[in-house]
Design a protein around this motif. Structure first.
Motif, PDB file in Angstrom:
ATOM      1  N   THR A   1       0.841  -1.208   0.000  1.00  0.00           N
ATOM      2  CA  THR A   1       0.000   0.000   0.000  1.00  0.00           C
ATOM      3  C   THR A   1       0.875   1.257   0.000  1.00  0.00           C
ATOM      4  N   GLY A   2       2.045   1.177   0.647  1.00  0.00           N
ATOM      5  CA  GLY A   2       2.973   2.324   0.604  1.00  0.00           C
ATOM      6  C   GLY A   2       3.334   2.652  -0.841  1.00  0.00           C
TER       7      GLY A   2
ATOM      8  N   ARG B   1       1.685  10.347   8.937  1.00  0.00           N
ATOM      9  CA  ARG B   1       0.493   9.744   9.555  1.00  0.00           C
ATOM     10  C   ARG B   1      -0.012   8.605   8.686  1.00  0.00           C
ATOM     11  N   LEU B   2      -0.957   7.842   9.235  1.00  0.00           N
ATOM     12  CA  LEU B   2      -1.579   6.781   8.452  1.00  0.00           C
ATOM     13  C   LEU B   2      -2.727   7.361   7.640  1.00  0.00           C
TER      14      LEU B   2
ATOM     15  N   THR C   1      -7.750   3.787   2.380  1.00  0.00           N
ATOM     16  CA  THR C   1      -6.803   2.684   2.179  1.00  0.00           C
ATOM     17  C   THR C   1      -7.527   1.461   1.614  1.00  0.00           C
TER      18      THR C   1
ATOM     19  N   GLY D   1       2.577  -4.082   4.181  1.00  0.00           N
ATOM     20  CA  GLY D   1       2.189  -2.764   4.709  1.00  0.00           C
ATOM     21  C   GLY D   1       0.683  -2.623   4.861  1.00  0.00           C
ATOM     22  N   TYR D   2      -0.023  -3.700   4.665  1.00  0.00           N
ATOM     23  CA  TYR D   2      -1.486  -3.726   4.763  1.00  0.00           C
ATOM     24  C   TYR D   2      -1.906  -5.113   5.243  1.00  0.00           C
TER      25      TYR D   2
HETATM   26  P1  AMP Z   1       5.228   2.224   3.840  1.00  0.00           P
HETATM   27  O1  AMP Z   1       6.033   2.326   2.590  1.00  0.00           O
HETATM   28  O2  AMP Z   1       4.514   0.916   3.969  1.00  0.00           O
HETATM   29  O3  AMP Z   1       6.000   2.573   5.067  1.00  0.00           O
HETATM   30  O4  AMP Z   1       4.078   3.328   3.736  1.00  0.00           O
HETATM   31  C1  AMP Z   1       4.363   4.690   3.558  1.00  0.00           C
HETATM   32  C2  AMP Z   1       3.192   5.545   4.042  1.00  0.00           C
HETATM   33  O5  AMP Z   1       2.007   5.221   3.327  1.00  0.00           O
HETATM   34  C3  AMP Z   1       2.816   5.340   5.504  1.00  0.00           C
HETATM   35  O6  AMP Z   1       3.598   6.130   6.351  1.00  0.00           O
HETATM   36  C4  AMP Z   1       1.365   5.787   5.508  1.00  0.00           C
HETATM   37  O7  AMP Z   1       1.238   7.186   5.469  1.00  0.00           O
HETATM   38  C5  AMP Z   1       0.877   5.241   4.179  1.00  0.00           C
HETATM   39  N1  AMP Z   1       0.361   3.854   4.302  1.00  0.00           N
HETATM   40  C6  AMP Z   1       0.896   2.726   3.737  1.00  0.00           C
HETATM   41  N2  AMP Z   1       0.150   1.652   4.024  1.00  0.00           N
HETATM   42  C7  AMP Z   1      -0.877   2.078   4.797  1.00  0.00           C
HETATM   43  C8  AMP Z   1      -1.991   1.439   5.423  1.00  0.00           C
HETATM   44  N3  AMP Z   1      -2.194   0.104   5.313  1.00  0.00           N
HETATM   45  N4  AMP Z   1      -2.833   2.209   6.141  1.00  0.00           N
HETATM   46  C9  AMP Z   1      -2.663   3.536   6.252  1.00  0.00           C
HETATM   47  N5  AMP Z   1      -1.632   4.199   5.702  1.00  0.00           N
HETATM   48  C10 AMP Z   1      -0.741   3.498   4.963  1.00  0.00           C
END
Ligand code: AMP
Length: 235
Positions: free
Chosen positions: A33-34, A59-60, A66, A87-88
């Protein structure tokens, strides 16, 4: 038969490598998801702009947004046999939504693979990692062969931590840390956040007996073999 895998692990546990392995072994795509949110960077619509703002603040993204992005990804042709989630889900709400969504399609979460790594090793894997523009990667703590030089050098303005200067022995290329690995504080913060946000999810999935714990402090091949065994057990 479909295969829906959730891959969890602290930064440095080797999720990227293992997602590649699972993709090659089982033919299902890696859904981060990132990455999906980062790919929205080039879009100008309101939703994309809101997502960029939230990510920039660390933040999330809200659960509804999402889940909508995940739903869209799961409807793509390459995802019909299952996916590897990375990431999800990040919250129990997202997990519950995913379970319902898959149940409606006659599928389920087959396994939650938790790559377990002690946090000090996780820190060193991130903080010691250097790579070249061409994609070669080393680690000053664990994988120094092939490095001609790996020194710490003060910043002119004495910022902490010092810069890590490393050179590839073979090509002479200068190697650099990823910008998000360059600050010890930022790495610690990510590790803390991981611990705080993951535990409720592990509890959630443990209650459903879905969590497979894989020791990640071993070779990539050994971790892959353990993953393959864990997936076979779900069949
Ligand atoms: P990551 O690369 O997985 O660290 O994700 C980077 C950013 O994307 C996170 O800091 C969140 O802002 C957002 N993000 C990624 N996955 C999620 C998720 N499952 N729920 C909410 N925000 C997400």
């Amino acid at each position: 038969m479909s295969l829906y895998i959730i891959l969890m692990g602290v930064q440095g546990a080797g999720k990227g490598e293992q997602a590649k392995f699972i993709h090659e072994r089982y033919g299902i795509p890696h859904v981060s998801t990132g990455d999906l949110f980062r790919a929205m960077k080039t879009r100008e619509d309101e939703l994309a702009k809101r997502v960029q703002q939230i990510m920039a603040e660390g933040r999330l993204v809200d659960d509804a947004t999402t889940n909508e992005v995940v739903k869209d990804r799961l409807s793509q042709p390459d995802a019909q046999g299952g996916v590897i989630f990375d990431g999800y889900p990040r919250t129990p709400n997202q997990a519950a939504w995913l379970e319902n969504y898959l149940a409606e399609m006659g599928a389920r979460i087959d396994a939650v693979l938790l790559l377990e790594l002690d946090l000090y090793t996780a820190f060193k894997r991130a903080f010691g990692r250097v790579s070249s523009a061409s994609g070669k990667t080393y680690n000053i703590y664990f994988n120094r062969d092939g490095l001609r030089q790996a020194n710490f050098e003060d910043h002119p303005e004495k910022a902490y931590p010092p810069r890590l200067i490393a050179v590839d022995a073979e090509t002479g290329e200068t190697l650099a840390r990823r910008p998000d690995d360059a600050s010890a504080d930022a790495i610690l913060k990510r590790i803390d956040t991981f611990v705080a946000t993951t535990q409720p999810l592990i509890d959630y999935f443990d209650a459903k007996n879905l969590v497979k714990r894989i020791p990640a402090d071993q070779s990539i091949e050994a971790v892959s073999a353990a993953i393959e065994k864990a997936i076979q057990e779900t069949k």
